[in-house]
Structure formats: structure tokens, C-alpha cells
Design a protein around this motif. Structure first.
Motif, mmCIF file in Angstrom:
data_model
loop_
_atom_site.group_PDB
_atom_site.id
_atom_site.type_symbol
_atom_site.label_atom_id
_atom_site.label_comp_id
_atom_site.label_asym_id
_atom_site.label_seq_id
_atom_site.Cartn_x
_atom_site.Cartn_y
_atom_site.Cartn_z
ATOM 1 N N PHE A 108 -6.974 7.061 -0.459
ATOM 2 C CA PHE A 108 -6.213 6.335 0.553
ATOM 3 C C PHE A 108 -6.774 6.615 1.945
ATOM 4 O O PHE A 108 -6.859 5.715 2.776
ATOM 5 C CB PHE A 108 -4.717 6.671 0.470
ATOM 6 N N ARG A 109 -7.162 7.844 2.213
ATOM 7 C CA ARG A 109 -7.749 8.164 3.525
ATOM 8 C C ARG A 109 -9.129 7.529 3.677
ATOM 9 O O ARG A 109 -9.470 7.040 4.750
ATOM 10 C CB ARG A 109 -7.849 9.675 3.706
ATOM 11 N N LYS A 151 -13.865 0.565 -7.936
ATOM 12 C CA LYS A 151 -14.768 0.181 -6.853
ATOM 13 C C LYS A 151 -14.733 1.206 -5.736
ATOM 14 O O LYS A 151 -15.671 1.320 -4.979
ATOM 15 C CB LYS A 151 -14.379 -1.195 -6.311
ATOM 16 N N SER A 152 -13.656 1.952 -5.626
ATOM 17 C CA SER A 152 -13.519 2.931 -4.546
ATOM 18 C C SER A 152 -14.544 4.049 -4.646
ATOM 19 O O SER A 152 -14.847 4.698 -3.662
ATOM 20 C CB SER A 152 -12.124 3.548 -4.556
ATOM 21 N N TYR A 161 -4.665 17.204 -9.242
ATOM 22 C CA TYR A 161 -5.762 16.220 -9.247
ATOM 23 C C TYR A 161 -5.251 14.858 -8.797
ATOM 24 O O TYR A 161 -5.885 14.185 -7.976
ATOM 25 C CB TYR A 161 -6.398 16.115 -10.631
ATOM 26 N N ILE A 162 -4.123 14.436 -9.329
ATOM 27 C CA ILE A 162 -3.573 13.116 -8.989
ATOM 28 C C ILE A 162 -3.303 13.033 -7.490
ATOM 29 O O ILE A 162 -3.688 12.064 -6.826
ATOM 30 C CB ILE A 162 -2.285 12.833 -9.790
ATOM 31 N N ILE A 163 -2.670 14.055 -6.943
ATOM 32 C CA ILE A 163 -2.330 14.046 -5.520
ATOM 33 C C ILE A 163 -3.586 14.089 -4.656
ATOM 34 O O ILE A 163 -3.718 13.321 -3.696
ATOM 35 C CB ILE A 163 -1.379 15.212 -5.182
ATOM 36 N N SER A 164 -4.530 14.953 -4.993
ATOM 37 C CA SER A 164 -5.740 15.050 -4.167
ATOM 38 C C SER A 164 -6.591 13.786 -4.265
ATOM 39 O O SER A 164 -7.154 13.331 -3.266
ATOM 40 C CB SER A 164 -6.568 16.279 -4.540
ATOM 41 N N GLU A 165 -6.679 13.187 -5.441
ATOM 42 C CA GLU A 165 -7.433 11.936 -5.614
ATOM 43 C C GLU A 165 -6.783 10.818 -4.805
ATOM 44 O O GLU A 165 -7.467 10.041 -4.135
ATOM 45 C CB GLU A 165 -7.490 11.574 -7.108
ATOM 46 N N ALA A 166 -5.455 10.728 -4.853
ATOM 47 C CA ALA A 166 -4.747 9.694 -4.095
ATOM 48 C C ALA A 166 -4.971 9.887 -2.596
ATOM 49 O O ALA A 166 -5.303 8.933 -1.887
ATOM 50 C CB ALA A 166 -3.259 9.722 -4.416
ATOM 51 N N ARG A 167 -4.805 11.115 -2.119
ATOM 52 C CA ARG A 167 -5.009 11.378 -0.691
ATOM 53 C C ARG A 167 -6.422 11.025 -0.265
ATOM 54 O O ARG A 167 -6.644 10.386 0.760
ATOM 55 C CB ARG A 167 -4.732 12.839 -0.378
ATOM 56 N N TYR A 168 -7.393 11.455 -1.052
ATOM 57 C CA TYR A 168 -8.791 11.198 -0.714
ATOM 58 C C TYR A 168 -9.073 9.698 -0.637
ATOM 59 O O TYR A 168 -9.642 9.211 0.342
ATOM 60 C CB TYR A 168 -9.717 11.863 -1.732
ATOM 61 N N VAL A 176 0.843 -1.199 0.000
ATOM 62 C CA VAL A 176 0.000 0.000 0.000
ATOM 63 C C VAL A 176 0.876 1.247 0.000
ATOM 64 O O VAL A 176 0.668 2.173 -0.790
ATOM 65 C CB VAL A 176 -0.971 -0.001 1.201
ATOM 66 N N LEU A 177 1.858 1.285 0.887
ATOM 67 C CA LEU A 177 2.753 2.440 0.955
ATOM 68 C C LEU A 177 3.560 2.603 -0.335
ATOM 69 O O LEU A 177 3.779 3.732 -0.806
ATOM 70 C CB LEU A 177 3.690 2.320 2.160
ATOM 71 N N SER A 178 3.985 1.495 -0.912
ATOM 72 C CA SER A 178 4.729 1.540 -2.171
ATOM 73 C C SER A 178 3.864 2.109 -3.297
ATOM 74 O O SER A 178 4.332 2.941 -4.089
ATOM 75 C CB SER A 178 5.211 0.132 -2.537
ATOM 76 N N LEU A 179 2.621 1.681 -3.356
ATOM 77 C CA LEU A 179 1.706 2.201 -4.376
ATOM 78 C C LEU A 179 1.491 3.698 -4.181
ATOM 79 O O LEU A 179 1.522 4.468 -5.136
ATOM 80 C CB LEU A 179 0.373 1.459 -4.341
ATOM 81 N N TYR A 180 1.268 4.113 -2.948
ATOM 82 C CA TYR A 180 1.061 5.534 -2.657
ATOM 83 C C TYR A 180 2.271 6.362 -3.106
ATOM 84 O O TYR A 180 2.127 7.399 -3.756
ATOM 85 C CB TYR A 180 0.787 5.741 -1.167
ATOM 86 N N LYS A 181 3.466 5.879 -2.799
ATOM 87 C CA LYS A 181 4.688 6.578 -3.203
ATOM 88 C C LYS A 181 4.809 6.646 -4.722
ATOM 89 O O LYS A 181 5.202 7.686 -5.270
ATOM 90 C CB LYS A 181 5.921 5.884 -2.609
ATOM 91 N N ARG A 182 4.483 5.548 -5.408
ATOM 92 C CA ARG A 182 4.549 5.546 -6.878
ATOM 93 C C ARG A 182 3.577 6.557 -7.469
ATOM 94 O O ARG A 182 3.895 7.242 -8.443
ATOM 95 C CB ARG A 182 4.261 4.151 -7.427
ATOM 96 N N ILE A 183 2.389 6.655 -6.874
ATOM 97 C CA ILE A 183 1.391 7.603 -7.374
ATOM 98 C C ILE A 183 1.883 9.041 -7.159
ATOM 99 O O ILE A 183 1.787 9.878 -8.058
ATOM 100 C CB ILE A 183 0.028 7.374 -6.698
ATOM 101 N N ILE A 184 2.416 9.333 -5.980
ATOM 102 C CA ILE A 184 2.915 10.677 -5.692
ATOM 103 C C ILE A 184 4.091 11.026 -6.611
ATOM 104 O O ILE A 184 4.158 12.139 -7.145
ATOM 105 C CB ILE A 184 3.298 10.823 -4.196
#
Length: 117
Positions: A46-47, A111-112, A37-44, A9-17
Motif C-alpha cells: 500500500f505504501r 503486478k505489484s 507477514y500479512i500485515i507487513s506485506e499489506a503495509r509495504y 482502497v481503505l476498505s480493502l486495507y481494513k479487510r486485509i488487516i
């Protein structure tokens, strides 16, 4: 969450950022907008999904995240690709006998964003 799933999960988050930081839009004037958009979508997302503890669900969300990242990189657009069916058409759900009316046109691999469940 198992240690290896947490690492994934952390690896995916880092790759997205990282992808967001190096993102270049096809229209140079939109680069900053798409990066944000990419950063805000990822944060939203993942949270929103941080309370998921079922290993199977975590793996499904990981697959979704990896798919979205690869699709974004391939098609050079950070936004979800819509399905090719108009809204309010009848679609076959996962079961053979379950037919349901699709309310909006949305990507089937996401699905998210499913608020119906």
C-alpha cells in the motif's frame, strides 16, 4: 484519486488487516509469523503504490489486492501461489508476437511485485 476509489482502497486495507488479526495458520506454531507477514506485506504494497493516481491503475491494484485476499483465505496460505512454469521458460506476453523469457517463477496475478516495468 476519486472519493469512491479512496473508500475502496481503505476498505480493502481494513479487510486485509482484519483478516491478519483473525488469521489462523494450518500449523498453529506459524500463526503469529503468518499474521505478521500479512500485515507487513499489506503495509509495504500500500505504501509502495500510494503515489498511483491513474484511476485505471488503482482499479487494477484493487482487483489484485482483492484477488490475493480471496486466494489466501481460500487456500489458507498468506503467501502468493507460484505459477506452474519453471524459471527461464519462454512465455507469451500479452501481445501475440511478443515472446519473452520468464526470469523467475512468480504469480501472474501479482503486478505489484513486477520490477521490470
Amino acid at each position: 484519486m476519486a472519493g469512491t476509489l479512496r473508500q475502496q482502497v481503505l476498505s480493502l486495507y481494513k479487510r486485509i488487516i482484519r483478516a491478519a488479526q483473525t488469521w489462523e495458520a494450518t500449523d498453529p506454531t506459524q500463526t503469529r509469523t503468518e499474521q505478521e507477514y500479512i500485515i507487513s506485506e499489506a503495509r509495504y504494497l500500500f505504501r509502495a503504490n500510494r503515489s498511483i493516481s491513474d484511476d485505471k491503475s488503482i482499479k487494477e491494484h484493487l482487483t489484485e489486492g482483492e484477488s490475493r485476499l480471496e486466494i489466501a483465505l481460500h487456500y489458507k496460505t498468506p503467501y502468493p501461489r507460484p505459477v506452474n512454469m519453471p524459471p527461464h521458460t519462454i512465455t507469451r506476453a500479452w501481445g501475440k508476437a511478443n515472446l519473452k523469457r520468464q526470469q523467475t517463477s512468480r504469480p501472474v496475478y501479482i503486478k505489484s511485485l513486477d520490477t521490470s516495468t
